[in-house]
Design a protein around this motif. Structure first.
Motif, PDB file in Angstrom:
ATOM      1  N   ILE A   1      30.618  38.538  38.681  1.00 21.86           N
ATOM      2  CA  ILE A   1      32.016  38.953  38.831  1.00 21.86           C
ATOM      3  C   ILE A   1      32.680  38.004  39.821  1.00 21.86           C
ATOM      4  CG2 ILE A   1      33.599  40.779  39.555  1.00 21.86           C
ATOM      5  CD1 ILE A   1      31.503  42.821  38.767  1.00 21.86           C
ATOM      6  N   LEU A   2      33.775  37.399  39.408  1.00 24.52           N
ATOM      7  CA  LEU A   2      34.535  36.500  40.265  1.00 24.52           C
ATOM      8  C   LEU A   2      35.909  37.100  40.513  1.00 24.52           C
ATOM      9  CD1 LEU A   2      35.101  33.783  41.708  1.00 24.52           C
ATOM     10  CD2 LEU A   2      35.817  32.874  39.474  1.00 24.52           C
ATOM     11  N   CYS A   3      36.233  37.317  41.788  1.00 19.29           N
ATOM     12  CA  CYS A   3      37.556  37.781  42.209  1.00 19.29           C
ATOM     13  C   CYS A   3      38.269  36.591  42.834  1.00 19.29           C
ATOM     14  CB  CYS A   3      37.429  38.917  43.219  1.00 19.29           C
ATOM     15  SG  CYS A   3      36.614  40.395  42.574  1.00 19.29           S
ATOM     16  N   LEU A   4      39.286  36.089  42.157  1.00 19.13           N
ATOM     17  CA  LEU A   4      39.937  34.841  42.556  1.00 19.13           C
ATOM     18  C   LEU A   4      41.404  35.102  42.855  1.00 19.13           C
ATOM     19  CD1 LEU A   4      39.157  31.781  42.739  1.00 19.13           C
ATOM     20  CD2 LEU A   4      40.069  31.552  40.423  1.00 19.13           C
ATOM     21  N   GLN A   5      41.820  34.688  44.047  1.00 15.28           N
ATOM     22  CA  GLN A   5      43.229  34.828  44.434  1.00 15.28           C
ATOM     23  C   GLN A   5      43.914  33.455  44.416  1.00 15.28           C
ATOM     24  OE1 GLN A   5      40.962  36.022  47.391  1.00 15.28           O
ATOM     25  NE2 GLN A   5      40.380  37.484  45.795  1.00 15.28           N
TER      26      GLN A   5
ATOM     27  N   SER B   1      55.832  39.455  46.866  1.00 17.26           N
ATOM     28  CA  SER B   1      55.092  40.445  46.077  1.00 17.26           C
ATOM     29  C   SER B   1      53.597  40.142  46.107  1.00 17.26           C
ATOM     30  CB  SER B   1      55.587  40.427  44.634  1.00 17.26           C
ATOM     31  OG  SER B   1      56.949  40.759  44.557  1.00 17.26           O
ATOM     32  N   ARG B   2      52.810  41.230  46.193  1.00 15.71           N
ATOM     33  CA  ARG B   2      51.353  41.088  46.222  1.00 15.71           C
ATOM     34  C   ARG B   2      50.730  42.122  45.295  1.00 15.71           C
ATOM     35  NH1 ARG B   2      49.621  36.453  49.306  1.00 15.71           N
ATOM     36  NH2 ARG B   2      51.614  35.815  50.155  1.00 15.71           N
ATOM     37  N   SER B   3      49.807  41.650  44.471  1.00 18.97           N
ATOM     38  CA  SER B   3      49.173  42.528  43.491  1.00 18.97           C
ATOM     39  C   SER B   3      47.707  42.730  43.825  1.00 18.97           C
ATOM     40  CB  SER B   3      49.316  41.945  42.079  1.00 18.97           C
ATOM     41  OG  SER B   3      48.715  40.668  42.005  1.00 18.97           O
ATOM     42  N   ALA B   4      47.117  43.685  43.127  1.00 18.69           N
ATOM     43  CA  ALA B   4      45.687  43.961  43.241  1.00 18.69           C
ATOM     44  C   ALA B   4      45.149  44.278  41.854  1.00 18.69           C
ATOM     45  CB  ALA B   4      45.423  45.119  44.203  1.00 18.69           C
ATOM     46  N   HIS B   5      43.869  44.055  41.677  1.00 18.86           N
ATOM     47  CA  HIS B   5      43.232  44.313  40.382  1.00 18.86           C
ATOM     48  C   HIS B   5      41.805  44.788  40.629  1.00 18.86           C
ATOM     49  CE1 HIS B   5      41.231  42.940  36.476  1.00 18.86           C
ATOM     50  NE2 HIS B   5      42.082  43.891  36.127  1.00 18.86           N
ATOM     51  N   GLY B   6      41.379  45.728  39.817  1.00 18.30           N
ATOM     52  CA  GLY B   6      40.021  46.234  39.926  1.00 18.30           C
ATOM     53  C   GLY B   6      39.377  46.378  38.563  1.00 18.30           C
ATOM     54  N   VAL B   7      38.072  46.172  38.518  1.00 18.81           N
ATOM     55  CA  VAL B   7      37.302  46.392  37.301  1.00 18.81           C
ATOM     56  C   VAL B   7      36.131  47.323  37.615  1.00 18.81           C
ATOM     57  CG1 VAL B   7      37.884  44.212  36.173  1.00 18.81           C
ATOM     58  CG2 VAL B   7      35.905  44.312  37.687  1.00 18.81           C
ATOM     59  N   ARG B   8      35.820  48.159  36.649  1.00 15.32           N
ATOM     60  CA  ARG B   8      34.630  49.010  36.708  1.00 15.32           C
ATOM     61  C   ARG B   8      33.706  48.539  35.600  1.00 15.32           C
ATOM     62  NH1 ARG B   8      33.257  54.750  34.920  1.00 15.32           N
ATOM     63  NH2 ARG B   8      31.705  55.422  36.465  1.00 15.32           N
ATOM     64  N   ALA B   9      32.534  48.047  35.978  1.00 16.54           N
ATOM     65  CA  ALA B   9      31.598  47.463  35.022  1.00 16.54           C
ATOM     66  C   ALA B   9      30.270  48.218  35.092  1.00 16.54           C
ATOM     67  CB  ALA B   9      31.382  45.979  35.315  1.00 16.54           C
ATOM     68  N   TRP B  10      29.573  48.230  33.960  1.00 12.52           N
ATOM     69  CA  TRP B  10      28.271  48.898  33.926  1.00 12.52           C
ATOM     70  C   TRP B  10      27.169  47.876  34.175  1.00 12.52           C
ATOM     71  CZ3 TRP B  10      27.120  53.796  34.375  1.00 12.52           C
ATOM     72  CH2 TRP B  10      25.779  54.185  34.216  1.00 12.52           C
TER      73      TRP B  10
ATOM     74  N   ALA C   1      37.995  36.901  31.046  1.00 14.34           N
ATOM     75  CA  ALA C   1      38.923  36.455  32.086  1.00 14.34           C
ATOM     76  C   ALA C   1      40.226  37.239  31.998  1.00 14.34           C
ATOM     77  CB  ALA C   1      39.201  34.964  31.946  1.00 14.34           C
ATOM     78  N   ILE C   2      40.661  37.780  33.128  1.00 15.84           N
ATOM     79  CA  ILE C   2      41.871  38.606  33.193  1.00 15.84           C
ATOM     80  C   ILE C   2      42.783  38.026  34.270  1.00 15.84           C
ATOM     81  CG2 ILE C   2      42.779  40.921  33.597  1.00 15.84           C
ATOM     82  CD1 ILE C   2      39.691  41.779  33.064  1.00 15.84           C
ATOM     83  N   PHE C   3      44.029  37.736  33.888  1.00 16.60           N
ATOM     84  CA  PHE C   3      45.014  37.208  34.842  1.00 16.60           C
ATOM     85  C   PHE C   3      46.025  38.293  35.165  1.00 16.60           C
ATOM     86  CE2 PHE C   3      49.138  35.016  35.622  1.00 16.60           C
ATOM     87  CZ  PHE C   3      48.802  34.426  36.829  1.00 16.60           C
ATOM     88  N   CYS C   4      46.331  38.453  36.440  1.00 19.04           N
ATOM     89  CA  CYS C   4      47.249  39.495  36.907  1.00 19.04           C
ATOM     90  C   CYS C   4      48.359  38.841  37.732  1.00 19.04           C
ATOM     91  CB  CYS C   4      46.507  40.526  37.755  1.00 19.04           C
ATOM     92  SG  CYS C   4      45.110  41.311  36.908  1.00 19.04           S
ATOM     93  N   PRO C   5      49.511  38.572  37.143  1.00 19.45           N
ATOM     94  CA  PRO C   5      50.573  37.870  37.865  1.00 19.45           C
ATOM     95  C   PRO C   5      51.274  38.757  38.881  1.00 19.45           C
ATOM     96  CG  PRO C   5      51.344  38.491  35.687  1.00 19.45           C
ATOM     97  CD  PRO C   5      49.887  38.867  35.748  1.00 19.45           C
ATOM     98  N   ALA C   6      51.656  38.150  39.989  1.00 20.68           N
ATOM     99  CA  ALA C   6      52.487  38.826  40.988  1.00 20.68           C
ATOM    100  C   ALA C   6      53.939  38.393  40.881  1.00 20.68           C
ATOM    101  CB  ALA C   6      51.967  38.543  42.393  1.00 20.68           C
ATOM    102  N   ALA C   7      54.150  37.158  40.401  1.00 14.75           N
ATOM    103  CA  ALA C   7      55.514  36.635  40.331  1.00 14.75           C
ATOM    104  C   ALA C   7      55.562  35.438  39.400  1.00 14.75           C
ATOM    105  CB  ALA C   7      55.994  36.217  41.718  1.00 14.75           C
TER     106      ALA C   7
ATOM    107  N   SER D   1      56.378  29.035  36.318  1.00 14.14           N
ATOM    108  CA  SER D   1      54.950  29.149  36.576  1.00 14.14           C
ATOM    109  C   SER D   1      54.646  30.497  37.219  1.00 14.14           C
ATOM    110  CB  SER D   1      54.484  28.027  37.509  1.00 14.14           C
ATOM    111  OG  SER D   1      53.102  28.108  37.745  1.00 14.14           O
ATOM    112  N   GLN D   2      53.603  31.151  36.711  1.00 11.76           N
ATOM    113  CA  GLN D   2      53.183  32.442  37.253  1.00 11.76           C
ATOM    114  C   GLN D   2      52.087  32.243  38.299  1.00 11.76           C
ATOM    115  OE1 GLN D   2      52.115  34.910  33.893  1.00 11.76           O
ATOM    116  NE2 GLN D   2      53.938  34.259  32.777  1.00 11.76           N
ATOM    117  N   TRP D   3      52.073  33.169  39.250  1.00 18.34           N
ATOM    118  CA  TRP D   3      51.160  33.100  40.395  1.00 18.34           C
ATOM    119  C   TRP D   3      50.566  34.484  40.608  1.00 18.34           C
ATOM    120  CZ3 TRP D   3      51.311  35.777  45.018  1.00 18.34           C
ATOM    121  CH2 TRP D   3      50.617  35.251  46.108  1.00 18.34           C
ATOM    122  N   GLY D   4      49.250  34.543  40.824  1.00 18.15           N
ATOM    123  CA  GLY D   4      48.652  35.860  41.027  1.00 18.15           C
ATOM    124  C   GLY D   4      47.155  35.815  41.198  1.00 18.15           C
ATOM    125  N   LEU D   5      46.491  36.829  40.651  1.00 17.85           N
ATOM    126  CA  LEU D   5      45.056  37.018  40.769  1.00 17.85           C
ATOM    127  C   LEU D   5      44.393  36.797  39.418  1.00 17.85           C
ATOM    128  CD1 LEU D   5      45.034  40.549  42.477  1.00 17.85           C
ATOM    129  CD2 LEU D   5      45.024  38.354  43.671  1.00 17.85           C
ATOM    130  N   ALA D   6      43.094  36.493  39.469  1.00 21.38           N
ATOM    131  CA  ALA D   6      42.275  36.502  38.260  1.00 21.38           C
ATOM    132  C   ALA D   6      40.953  37.176  38.582  1.00 21.38           C
ATOM    133  CB  ALA D   6      42.033  35.088  37.743  1.00 21.38           C
TER     134      ALA D   6
END
Length: 263
Positions: free
Chosen positions: A25-29, A126-135, A70-76, A89-94
């Motif tokens: 799992i990679l949490c990338l800001q 603006s600041r976003s957050a993202h979470g995953v629940r994995a088995w 891969a999941i991208f979560c834009p903040a702006a 251009s979008q900026w956020g988390l992946a």
């Protein structure tokens, strides 16, 4: 692994490192996504703050980890520059999760302000957050991981009401994702000091902070020239499940150090 990617400035070091380490799992800001451009590099301009940006860092990281979802979560969405041409251009988390770990839940939202569609906006942005629940089939249990990029205040990393509010929002998002028996991790570039109210709020919820708790004295490397050696943190709800934790200073793949947790 949790890492602020610095907009891909050290792209040539970052991508081989990710391909070699292949975190489950990679949490990338600080991720850039510019679907309107095929250019490799664009430029960020904010007054006298000028920084090269890897125009499609999300695409590049996804290609380096082809066996991950891969999941991208834009903040702006704002503007980067190709010489004198402005490029949306979008900026956020992946968040990237290896396909061997089924994603059984997700949460996405904002810990400060809301989506900014017409520019990056005034600081603090603006600041976003993202979470995953994995088995996790090896452990036969679920793992919930939530990360954010904490707001940047031009006055510094001191406690503010906005930072306390974003910490509570982050905690609420994690709680909405995780079930009672989950192994739960919260991480990110929080942009605060170790004695901050943010970490107190998360600690009061039963989470153990691993960076200072395991004796590390910095999450920054030689690329970072300013004072203040902490920004990134990782917390876990069951400390004895943290089999190994490290703050990686070598190689340097950003001006932040990767945080790596083995559970």
């Amino acid at each position: 692994m949790c890492l602020n990617g610095w907009g891909g400035k050290l792209h040539e070091e970052l991508l081989p490192y990710l391909a070699e380490t292949t975190p489950d799992i990679l949490c990338l800001q600080e991720v850039i996504h510019s679907p309107a451009s095929e250019k490799d590099w664009l430029t960020y301009r904010d007054g006298d703050h000028i920084l090269p940006q890897r125009a499609n860092l999300f695409r590049d990281v996804s290609a380096a980890l082809p066996e991950h979802v891969a999941i991208f979560c834009p903040a702006a969405q704002g503007v980067l520059w190709d010489d004198d041409t402005s490029i949306p251009s979008q900026w956020g988390l992946a968040t990237l999760v290896h396909r061997s770990l089924p994603i059984i839940g997700q949460v996405q939202g904002f810990v400060h302000k809301d989506y900014s569609s017409l520019g990056y906006g005034d600081h603090p942005r603006s600041r976003s957050a993202h979470g995953v629940r994995a088995w996790d089939y090896y452990a036969n249990r679920a793992l919930s991981v939530t990360h954010m990029h904490g707001l940047r205040d031009l006055n510094g990393k001191m406690d503010t009401p906005e930072r306390a509010k974003q910490a509570r929002k982050l905690l609420d998002m994690s709680r909405s994702l995780a079930e009672p028996d989950d192994l739960t991790v919260i991480c990110g570039d929080f942009n605060v000091e170790p004695d901050s109210e943010t970490l107190s709020i998360l600690g009061s919820a039963g989470l153990t902070e691993l960076v200072t708790g395991r004796g590390f004295d910095s999450t920054r490397n030689s690329q970072y020239k300013k004072p203040g050696r902490f920004a990134d943190y990782m917390l876990i709800n069951e400390e004895n499940a943290a089999k190994h934790f490290d703050v990686i200073h070598d190689p340097e793949v950003s001006d932040h150090c990767p945080l790596v947790l083995e559970v």
